[in-house]
Design an enzyme around this catalytic site. Sequence first.
Site, mmCIF file in Angstrom:
data_model
loop_
_atom_site.group_PDB
_atom_site.id
_atom_site.type_symbol
_atom_site.label_atom_id
_atom_site.label_comp_id
_atom_site.label_asym_id
_atom_site.label_seq_id
_atom_site.Cartn_x
_atom_site.Cartn_y
_atom_site.Cartn_z
ATOM 1 N N GLN A 136 32.383 49.785 45.789
ATOM 2 C CA GLN A 136 33.649 50.184 45.172
ATOM 3 C C GLN A 136 33.920 51.674 45.384
ATOM 4 O O GLN A 136 35.070 52.078 45.539
ATOM 5 C CB GLN A 136 33.651 49.850 43.678
ATOM 6 N N SER A 163 35.969 48.361 38.197
ATOM 7 C CA SER A 163 36.552 47.254 38.960
ATOM 8 C C SER A 163 36.073 45.911 38.424
ATOM 9 O O SER A 163 34.867 45.707 38.222
ATOM 10 C CB SER A 163 36.165 47.353 40.433
ATOM 11 N N HIS A 220 35.864 43.407 40.138
ATOM 12 C CA HIS A 220 35.021 42.831 41.189
ATOM 13 C C HIS A 220 33.539 43.149 40.963
ATOM 14 O O HIS A 220 32.676 42.414 41.407
ATOM 15 C CB HIS A 220 35.467 43.328 42.564
ATOM 16 N N ASP A 235 39.381 37.582 44.970
ATOM 17 C CA ASP A 235 40.680 37.520 45.625
ATOM 18 C C ASP A 235 40.714 36.280 46.500
ATOM 19 O O ASP A 235 39.732 35.976 47.187
ATOM 20 C CB ASP A 235 40.897 38.757 46.506
ATOM 21 N N TRP A 245 46.924 37.552 44.264
ATOM 22 C CA TRP A 245 45.695 36.977 44.836
ATOM 23 C C TRP A 245 44.462 37.218 43.976
ATOM 24 O O TRP A 245 43.401 36.685 44.272
ATOM 25 C CB TRP A 245 45.439 37.593 46.203
ATOM 26 N N ALA A 252 40.571 50.135 41.727
ATOM 27 C CA ALA A 252 39.850 50.667 40.574
ATOM 28 C C ALA A 252 38.792 51.671 41.017
ATOM 29 O O ALA A 252 38.207 51.548 42.089
ATOM 30 C CB ALA A 252 39.188 49.535 39.807
ATOM 31 N N GLU A 288 49.163 41.700 41.774
ATOM 32 C CA GLU A 288 48.267 41.156 42.803
ATOM 33 C C GLU A 288 48.250 39.643 42.625
ATOM 34 O O GLU A 288 47.517 39.123 41.791
ATOM 35 C CB GLU A 288 46.843 41.716 42.649
HETATM 36 ZN ZN LIG Z 1 40.783 41.743 43.539
#
Ligand SMILES: [Zn+2]
Length: 185
Positions: free
Chosen positions: A65, A92, A94, A101, A152, A87, A150
């Site tokens: 990240q 994040s 993630h 995503d 996704w 982020a 977003e």
């Molecule tokens: Zn994402």
Amino acid sequence: MNKRRPLVPLDFIPADLRQPDVATATENALLRSDVAAAVEGMFAAAADDGVALTLVSGYRSFAVQESTYASWVAQYGDAAGADTVSARPGYSEHQTGLAFDIGQADGACTLVLCFRDTPAARWTATHAADYGFVLRYPLGYHEITGFSAESWHFRYVGKDVSLAMRAAGTRTLEEHFGLPAAPSY
Ligand SMILES: [Zn+2]
């Protein structure tokens, strides 16, 4: 989590990551085990409806990240622009292993605005809640979530939360949990 609620510690690593058994656009699409199972269920149901999904991005470590965010800062020229789309490390979703995503199997509009008009985006917008997912950054809610839309990016929250939010018409986790908006750090 959001711009006001980082991971603790910032370099947190989830323990139970695995690669879901679905089509992926990358060799590194790890998710926490229960999330991977839910993704497998959702992707199979989409396929049954004739919609071919692919997993574009899953877990990203603090270090990954750092470089992801740095590349956005370089692209925009400053942090203010980068902060609308990426982020900072430790912030994040993630990095939790709970977020991912999606893309179209044909690669159309991957991670860009026009993805929202694809069959993959339309199908998941309707059905993701049935698998415990919420569309985390919906259009028009950036002052609450801190991020541009977003279509996704999905976050696993479990069906109790995802179905309650759909029933109530609540679009953000901040509103569902009664948390302050997080437009900035
Ligand atoms: Zn994402």
